[in-house]
Scaffold this active site. Structure first.
Site, mmCIF file in Angstrom:
data_model
loop_
_atom_site.group_PDB
_atom_site.id
_atom_site.type_symbol
_atom_site.label_atom_id
_atom_site.label_comp_id
_atom_site.label_asym_id
_atom_site.label_seq_id
_atom_site.Cartn_x
_atom_site.Cartn_y
_atom_site.Cartn_z
ATOM 1 N N PHE A 153 7.953 8.189 3.015
ATOM 2 C CA PHE A 153 7.863 9.472 2.303
ATOM 3 C C PHE A 153 9.247 9.935 1.855
ATOM 4 O O PHE A 153 9.678 11.044 2.113
ATOM 5 C CB PHE A 153 7.201 10.501 3.236
ATOM 6 N N ARG A 155 11.968 9.916 -1.667
ATOM 7 C CA ARG A 155 11.821 10.516 -3.007
ATOM 8 C C ARG A 155 10.624 9.979 -3.761
ATOM 9 O O ARG A 155 9.825 10.724 -4.314
ATOM 10 C CB ARG A 155 13.068 10.243 -3.851
ATOM 11 N N SER A 175 5.831 8.115 7.795
ATOM 12 C CA SER A 175 7.227 7.817 7.491
ATOM 13 C C SER A 175 7.997 7.793 8.795
ATOM 14 O O SER A 175 7.514 8.330 9.800
ATOM 15 C CB SER A 175 7.764 8.943 6.594
ATOM 16 N N THR A 235 4.835 -0.890 -5.001
ATOM 17 C CA THR A 235 5.948 -0.864 -5.956
ATOM 18 C C THR A 235 7.265 -0.825 -5.173
ATOM 19 O O THR A 235 8.304 -0.530 -5.742
ATOM 20 C CB THR A 235 5.889 0.384 -6.871
ATOM 21 N N ARG A 237 8.738 -3.209 -2.048
ATOM 22 C CA ARG A 237 9.293 -4.558 -1.986
ATOM 23 C C ARG A 237 8.212 -5.495 -1.454
ATOM 24 O O ARG A 237 7.448 -5.138 -0.543
ATOM 25 C CB ARG A 237 10.512 -4.616 -1.054
ATOM 26 N N GLU A 266 9.511 -13.345 -5.133
ATOM 27 C CA GLU A 266 9.718 -13.149 -6.577
ATOM 28 C C GLU A 266 10.725 -14.124 -7.142
ATOM 29 O O GLU A 266 11.735 -14.377 -6.488
ATOM 30 C CB GLU A 266 10.268 -11.738 -6.826
ATOM 31 N N HIS A 284 7.796 -6.783 -11.470
ATOM 32 C CA HIS A 284 8.851 -5.916 -10.900
ATOM 33 C C HIS A 284 9.519 -5.052 -11.986
ATOM 34 O O HIS A 284 10.684 -5.248 -12.320
ATOM 35 C CB HIS A 284 9.903 -6.765 -10.157
ATOM 36 N N GLY A 286 9.166 -1.422 -11.969
ATOM 37 C CA GLY A 286 8.990 -0.023 -11.563
ATOM 38 C C GLY A 286 9.877 0.960 -12.307
ATOM 39 O O GLY A 286 9.441 2.048 -12.680
#
Ligand code: 8YV
Length: 323
Positions: A153, A155, A175, A235, A237, A266, A284, A286
């Site tokens: 939790f 930004r 979180s 979104t 890792r 990736e 990837h 975002g």
């Protein structure tokens, strides 16, 4: 003498001009990742490295004896060996804030796309398979009034929660640290333990950094606690999810679907992922809007110049390394 600066990929010319005015600038003009050998070689005489989509490892640092700052163009810095930089008193910076809403936008886009089967339906129409309208055709899942679970939790997690609240969703989060009560109240988010988050979420969206603590945080056990009707959105890792376990859950319909912008290895995809209809896949991206990529590059440049000019850079990741 101006400090030497190396930029690892082409970035907007306005940012390069700003750097060139205050440093002796070299740019790798190919938009491809430099391998450790050539990157180390390029950094031999360099004091400031603006790292865009490269891995800065011990191997690189061992060749870069003059380096004073690594300014990462990205908020996540799992591509930088921060401990090795700290040991060499090299400042490391990142680019938080400027990409928050852009990344949350994509997370919500993936959530909607996978729930309403947007990509699958697009292919259905394009391929001429839409011969007649059927009542039972390509049903999706509702989004409004469902439970959105946020894992991490910070930004971006908070920005995702705000988007969910706008859709009338019930927001749960888990979180490392609980958010202040007034923030929880303002967003309308409820802190729950990890198990409750897994059990109750209709959509689970991941927003934690990739660390040794979060490695495979979503594995076979966690997936087994989730509702079979639930969707996973990542979104953050790829390494946060045990991809093998996720693919098995998707195949066996123990997980309804996934919206994925990041992957464990990736850019290599799990061989079974592209064959699954219930996933939406992104390479990837975002933070990949024109506006945000410009802000990221400019912020990375500001961090780099501040460090080179003896000021404390605004987005310092390793204060221990700094005098
Ligand atoms: C970057 C990202 O594009 O900021 C991040 O953490 O994942 C992306 O915005 C990527 O890190 C490449 O630099």
């Amino acid at each position: 003498m101006k400090p030497r600066i190396f930029v690892t990929r082409p970035i907007p010319s306005a940012v390069l001009e700003r750097l060139a005015a205050r440093g002796d600038l070299q740019v790798h003009h190919e938009d491809a990742s430099l391998k450790p050998g050539p990157l180390g070689e390029a950094c031999r005489e360099v004091e400031g490295l603006l790292a865009v989509g490269v891995r800065v490892s011990e191997e690189v640092l061992s060749q870069a004896s003059k380096l004073r700052v690594v300014a990462n163009c990205g908020v996540g810095y799992d591509n930088i060996d921060v401990a090795a930089c700290t040991a060499r008193r090299i400042a490391v910076t990142n680019t938080p804030g400027v990409l928050t809403d852009t990344t949350a936008d994509l997370a919500f886009a993936l959530l909607m796309a996978v729930a309403r089967r947007v990509v699958e339906c697009d292919a259905f129409v394009r391929q001429g398979r839409w011969q007649r309208w059927e009542f039972g055709m390509l049903w999706g899942a509702d989004i409004h009034h469902k439970t959105l679970g946020i894992f991490g939790f910070g930004r971006i997690g908070q920005a995702m929660a705000r988007r969910g609240a706008g859709f009338g969703m019930r927001i749960l989060y888990h979180s490392r640290r609980r958010a202040p009560e007034d923030l929880e109240r303002e967003i309308g988010a409820q802190f729950v333990d990890r198990e409750t988050l897994l059990r109750e979420s209709d959509f689970l969206s991941l927003h934690c950094p990739s660390t040794s603590e979060t490695h495979h945080a979503i594995g076979a056990r966690e997936l087994s606690l989730m509702k079979p009707s639930a969707f996973l959105i990542n979104t953050a890792r790829g390494k946060v999810v045990d991809e093998e376990a996720m693919v098995a859950a998707l195949e066996s319909k123990k997980l309804a679907g996934a919206g994925l912008d990041v992957f464990e290895h990736e850019p290599h995809l799990h061989p079974k992922l592209s064959g699954l209809a219930n996933v939406v896949l992104m390479p990837h991206l975002g933070s990949a809007t024109g506006e945000t990529r410009f802000k990221m590059a400019m912020l990375a440049a500001e961090n780099l110049l501040a460090a080179l000019e003896g000021q404390r850079p605004p987005n310092l990741v390793n204060p221990e390394a700094y005098p």
